[in-house]
Design an enzyme around this catalytic site. Structure first.
Site, PDB file in Angstrom:
ATOM      1  N   GLU A   1       0.838  -1.215   0.000  1.00  0.00           N
ATOM      2  CA  GLU A   1       0.000   0.000   0.000  1.00  0.00           C
ATOM      3  C   GLU A   1       0.863   1.251   0.000  1.00  0.00           C
ATOM      4  O   GLU A   1       2.077   1.187   0.184  1.00  0.00           O
ATOM      5  CB  GLU A   1      -0.903   0.027   1.246  1.00  0.00           C
ATOM      6  CG  GLU A   1      -2.356  -0.380   0.993  1.00  0.00           C
ATOM      7  CD  GLU A   1      -3.182   0.689   0.271  1.00  0.00           C
ATOM      8  OE1 GLU A   1      -2.628   1.744  -0.080  1.00  0.00           O
ATOM      9  OE2 GLU A   1      -4.375   0.454   0.050  1.00  0.00           O
TER      10      GLU A   1
ATOM     11  N   ASN B   1      -9.948   4.952   2.752  1.00  0.00           N
ATOM     12  CA  ASN B   1      -8.978   4.566   1.729  1.00  0.00           C
ATOM     13  C   ASN B   1      -8.491   5.749   0.907  1.00  0.00           C
ATOM     14  O   ASN B   1      -8.056   6.736   1.474  1.00  0.00           O
ATOM     15  CB  ASN B   1      -9.531   3.419   0.875  1.00  0.00           C
ATOM     16  CG  ASN B   1      -8.626   2.203   0.958  1.00  0.00           C
ATOM     17  OD1 ASN B   1      -7.395   2.323   0.960  1.00  0.00           O
ATOM     18  ND2 ASN B   1      -9.204   1.019   1.040  1.00  0.00           N
TER      19      ASN B   1
ATOM     20  N   ASP C   1      -9.983   1.270  -3.885  1.00  0.00           N
ATOM     21  CA  ASP C   1      -8.951   1.260  -2.844  1.00  0.00           C
ATOM     22  C   ASP C   1      -8.162   2.572  -2.916  1.00  0.00           C
ATOM     23  O   ASP C   1      -8.720   3.639  -2.752  1.00  0.00           O
ATOM     24  CB  ASP C   1      -8.072   0.011  -3.040  1.00  0.00           C
ATOM     25  CG  ASP C   1      -7.364  -0.429  -1.759  1.00  0.00           C
ATOM     26  OD1 ASP C   1      -6.965   0.443  -0.976  1.00  0.00           O
ATOM     27  OD2 ASP C   1      -7.189  -1.645  -1.546  1.00  0.00           O
TER      28      ASP C   1
END
EC number: 3.1.1.17
Length: 299
Positions: A18, A154, A204
């Protein structure tokens, strides 16, 4: 239009990769492995990865103007001294539930660090709903809570004119926009700018290009979408050999490459056999658009 190429460039896999951020000065990519509990820095020139372990799940990392980084980890904001490999608490979120953790975060054009929380997942995508909040860490280290009742906080991004803040609460299956006040960092007037199609799965992380279009990573969708937030239309789809695509950022020379993180967590052996590159970081070239440099935390 030049032909688009998707290539796995970081082969050291992340459980949940991420928060990729390109570092122009050193030509490196910084990112996190959330449940792998590490902040990593990849140098494309040497193909070497340096990593720093974190105490708890680490949701996001951002560059700091004064050097080093700031992370949103567990329920705290903390500074990272990369040279000394040391993490120091900036502020603990005392009001946060013990079963929560920070997730995605990004620095705004004024040098503030926006980051949101969520409940810790039982299994990927399975968690207690409406437990998260969105916060801003200001350069003077005060924290403002914008709102709560968030499922999975997110993707975050700002329009090129700095008047709009884009935000994703994943389980709403939308990309939302707010009016944004650059001078104060306040947000208002929430509305939906894009609704995900079923096959696009869960929105996301995201980033923006120099034309003001958003690139949205699709978790369980195996793709990144380019959307026009003004019209709410999808302009382009780039597909990947991994279904759990988590986030993206522009980088490389002139910010013309798109770096895309992914996850293998939650895949069984059969799924892993079908997508052996799950958890890798991909580079997309030939898109014909460029991104903008990331902002750094000013505190």
């Amino acid at each position: 239009m030049s032909s688009i190429k998707v290539e796995c460039v970081v082969k050291e896999k992340c459980e949940i990769g991420e928060s990729p951020v390109w570092e122009e000065k050193d030509g490196t990519l910084i990112y996190v492995d959330i449940t792998g509990q590490r902040v990593s820095r990849w140098n494309p020139a040497t193909n070497k990865i340096q990593s720093l372990r974190t105490e708890k799940y680490v949701g996001s990392v951002v560059p700091r103007k004064s050097g080093g980084y700031v992370i949103a980890e567990g329920t705290r904001f903390a500074s990272v001294d990369w040279e000394r490999q040391k993490i120091t608490t900036i502020v603990n979120m005392e009001g946060e539930k013990s079963n929560n953790r920070f997730n995605d975060g990004k620095v705004d054009p004024a040098g503030r660090f926006f980051a949101g929380t969520m409940a810790i997942e039982v299994r990927p995508g399975e968690l207690e709903r409406k437990q998260g909040s969105l916060y801003t860490l200001y350069p003077n280290h005060t924290v403002v809570k914008h709102f709560d009742q968030v499922d999975i906080s997110n993707g975050l991004e700002w329009s090129l004119d700095h008047r709009t803040f884009y935000y994703i609460d994943s389980l709403a299956y939308t990309v939302d926009a707010f009016d944004y006040d650059l001078s104060t960092g306040s947000i208002s007037n929430r509305r939906v700018v894009y609704k995900m199609e079923k096959e696009e799965a869960i929105p996301d992380g995201m980033c923006i290009d120099t034309e003001g279009k958003l690139w949205v990573a699709c978790y369980n969708g195996g793709r990144v979408l380019r959307i026009d937030p003004q019209t709410g239309t999808r302009l382009q789809t780039v597909k990947f050999p991994a279904e759990k695509i988590t986030s993206c950022c522009f980088g490389g020379k002139d910010y013309s490459d798109l770096y895309v993180t992914s996850s293998w967590k939650g895949l069984d052996d059969a799924a892993m056999a079908k997508q052996p590159q799950a958890g890798c970081i991909f580079k997309v070239t030939g898109l014909g658009v460029k991104g903008i440099p990331p902002y750094s935390f000013a505190g």
